[in-house]
Write an enzyme that holds these catalytic residues in place. Structure first.
Site, PDB file in Angstrom:
ATOM      1  N   SER A  14       0.809  -1.224   0.000  1.00 19.56           N
ATOM      2  CA  SER A  14       0.000   0.000   0.000  1.00 19.56           C
ATOM      3  C   SER A  14       0.843   1.276   0.000  1.00 19.56           C
ATOM      4  O   SER A  14       1.782   1.418   0.791  1.00 19.56           O
ATOM      5  CB  SER A  14      -0.917   0.034   1.221  1.00 19.56           C
ATOM      6  N   LYS A  66     -13.636  -4.477   1.678  1.00 22.10           N
ATOM      7  CA  LYS A  66     -14.494  -3.332   1.364  1.00 22.10           C
ATOM      8  C   LYS A  66     -15.985  -3.628   1.558  1.00 22.10           C
ATOM      9  O   LYS A  66     -16.765  -2.720   1.830  1.00 22.10           O
ATOM     10  CB  LYS A  66     -14.234  -2.852  -0.067  1.00 22.10           C
TER      11      LYS A  66
END
Ligand code: ATR
Length: 267
Positions: A14, A66
């Site tokens: 990330s 998510k």
């Protein structure tokens, strides 16, 4: 200390921490700090509780959580509800809300490029029906034609329940000629992977834009092949920055600038 996290699994790749920490420093949010944390599904409740207790100030959620984060939240914004996908958490009025900034991230990427100001007139061919695809389709919902193809057809059919305007194309069929072709699958994350789709009808089409959400590697085979055919290409770098910008604004009420220096952090 105001602490922010991006949670996912895996998370080592990330680039959200350097981006947000750069903005915190630039805009003098003293004692604001952003880091990445690899978590498992069983940890999601604890993360939301940490926001409730003000131990965390903001959280980004990435693959594969998510959707899985949603049951733990007190509320969702309109786009998160519509797409069933959350990438940003924030406590407001003592409740933890989930937001979706991926959709606006993708919309901004195209609409801020001068030549796509009126992209709503364009035809889109969307490959994939995974976690992020609903955000992409939401971002281009004003287009009058959106084709979707996915290896597992039932997942494309589930998307059509959310977005009835889409037309499903069977996997493996030669795609219709569209203006913008978007890869939302994970194919290409590993360098030698290639989508088995016949794009020969796009040969020498200088107008068509091939867009890959993947930005690491910078140029997937999907984009390399498009270049060889003479098509335009773009990777997911700007979408990543625009979604980060929208998350930052939700947390701080300040819209940070996307400049060359921040693009360099990603390079
Ligand atoms: P995520 O939620 O992380 O996006 P996902 O829901 O598994 O993960 O979605 C990954 C996407 O990449 C899906 O569209 C998936 O197709 P399937 O629905 O058929 O699994 C697609 N994908 C992954 N590997 C693929 C491959 N080798 N060929 C074609 N599509 C692939």
């Amino acid at each position: 200390m105001s602490k922010f996290l991006v949670i996912g699994n895996p998370i080592s790749h990330s680039l959200s921490p350097p981006i947000h920490n750069y903005w915190f420093k630039k805009y003098k949010f003293i004692n604001y700090f952003y880091e990445k944390k690899e978590v498992n599904e069983k940890d999601l409740g604890k993360i939301v509780d940490a926001l409730r207790k003000n131990e965390l100030k903001g959280v980004n959620v990435t693959v594969p959580f998510k959707q899985k984060i949603i049951p733990y939240l007190d509320g969702l914004d309109f786009t998160a509800k519509k797409t069933h996908s959350v990438n940003t958490l924030l406590k407001k009025n003592n409740k933890v809300f989930g937001f979706n900034t991926d959709s606006v991230g993708f919309y901004s990427t195209l609409s801020k490029k001068h030549d796509y100001e009126t992209f709503s007139n364009y035809k889109f061919f969307v490959i994939g029906a995974g976690g992020v695809t609903s955000s992409i389709i939401d971002g281009i919902r004003e287009s009058n034609k959106i084709y979707v193809t996915n290896r597992t057809k039932s997942k494309a059919e589930d998307l059509k329940k959310k977005f009835p305007q889409i037309e499903i194309i069977n996997w493996g069929i030669k795609p219709p000629v569209c203006d913008i072709i978007i890869n939302t699958t994970s194919v290409g994350l590993t360098k030698d992977q290639n989508l088995k789709i016949d794009f020969s009808n796009y040969l020498n089409n200088k107008h068509a834009l091939f867009y890959d959400l993947i930005y690491n590697p910078k140029e997937t085979n999907f984009l390399k092949n498009a270049k060889l055919r003479g098509n335009k290409t773009m990777n997911g770098q700007m979408m990543f920055l625009y979604q980060a910008q929208a998350s930052f604004q939700l947390w701080t009420d300040l819209k940070p600038e996307i400049n060359d220096e921040i693009i360099k952090i990603l390079d």
